[in-house]
Design an enzyme around this catalytic site. Structure first.
Site: not given
Ligand code: XIL
Length: 297
Positions: A127, A235, A204, A167, A233
């Protein structure tokens, strides 16, 4: 095939999930996760605040718990993450300049030495871009624009056996500024020989029923630079079946899309639990989105 992992394996891909160490005592959770997945990412346990809580004092207790749980079941593990503006330990948040640069290098070396030869992938940098494609103004960025390539060069030297990834989120739409910013960095790294092996698209999704514009073009364009791509990741708000099917199909259509990881097992495990964004309900039952993914693999 009757599981996500077995279905993905038919095309040489993996299907992964984020795992939280604190849930490994929950037998519904471990039953579903152990049955369905072939790759594991630690949801929080390999982040800088977890692995180096005090400067120079590393802690791999919960990360190793996840590593051991996964590898005892024949799963592979993706490291997440080494250099990030968020979830830094307090001591790191207050650093800047050359002392932060050295702390980042020491952190990468310390964590990667512990996991040397063990992990399939590492998210080296997470990020680092703004939505418009410029660099995020973090404490890491304040150490100099070259901090990302320093992180990757350090990582390659620390463990040449693992694949090194950049990432990020909101890099799914090909027309988006941030996507282009990341793309230009990867192209520059490849042209100058900065070591990088893969790009992770967090994926996401936050609404609607169609995919972000030209999602598959984004995957194939990154791949054409000579890196693997992965959905790292996933969702999706309300687990839209059309979006889940579409993102799976897009990965399947791109030979260098090596796998898909969903960001948790059951809706109740999700960091976005109010949006019910995952493939299993709170009871561990398969949702409609599960079937749409399985059928697309
Ligand atoms: C999130 C986790 O799911 C949570 O439990 C935590 O509180 C915050 O981080 N991008 C990422 C992940 O790269 O590491 C993040 O995970 C979600 C967004």
């Amino acid at each position: 095939a009757s599981t996500l992992g077995a279905a993905a394996a038919q095309s040489g891909r993996y299907f992964g999930t984020a795992i939280a160490a604190g849930r490994l005592g929950d037998s519904t959770y471990t039953t579903v996760a152990g049955r369905e997945f072939t790759m594991v990412t630690a949801e929080n346990e390999m982040k800088p605040d977890a692995t180096e809580p005090q400067r120079g004092q590393f802690n791999f207790g919960s990360g190793d718990q996840i590593y051991n749980w996964a590898t005892q079941r024949g799963m592979k593990v993706r490291g997440h993450t080494l250099a990030w503006h968020a979830q830094q330990p307090g001591w790191m948040q207050s650093l800047g300049g050359s002392s932060l640069r050295q702390a980042m290098i020491d952190h990468i070396n310390g964590v990667m030495a512990h996991y040397k030869g063990k992990l399939a992938y590492w998210d080296v940098v997470n990020e680092a871009f703004n939505e418009d494609g410029s660099r995020r103004q973090s404490n890491l960025q304040s150490t100099g624009n070259d901090w990302i390539e320093v992180a990757f060069r350090t990582a390659r030297n620390a463990d040449p056996s693992t694949r090194l990834c950049y990432n990020d989120y909101n890099i799914e739409n090909w027309s988006y500024g941030k996507t282009q910013g990341v793309y230009n960095m990867i192209r520059d790294f490849k042209s100058r020989g900065v070591p990088i092996d893969c790009v992770g698209l967090q994926t996401h999704f936050t609404g609607g029923s169609s995919l972000p514009g030209n999602f598959q073009t984004t995957l194939s364009s990154f791949a054409a630079l000579g890196v693997d791509v992965a959905l790292t990741e996933v969702d999706v708000t309300n687990a839209s079946t059309s979006q889940y099917a579409g993102l799976t199909q897009a990965c399947m259509n791109v030979p260098r899309c090596v796998g898909i990881t969903v960001w948790g097992v059951r809706d109740s495990d999700s960091w976005r639990s109010s949006e019910n964004p995952l493939l299993f309900d709170g009871g561990g039952n398969k949702k409609a989105a599960y079937t749409s993914v399985l059928n697309a693999l």
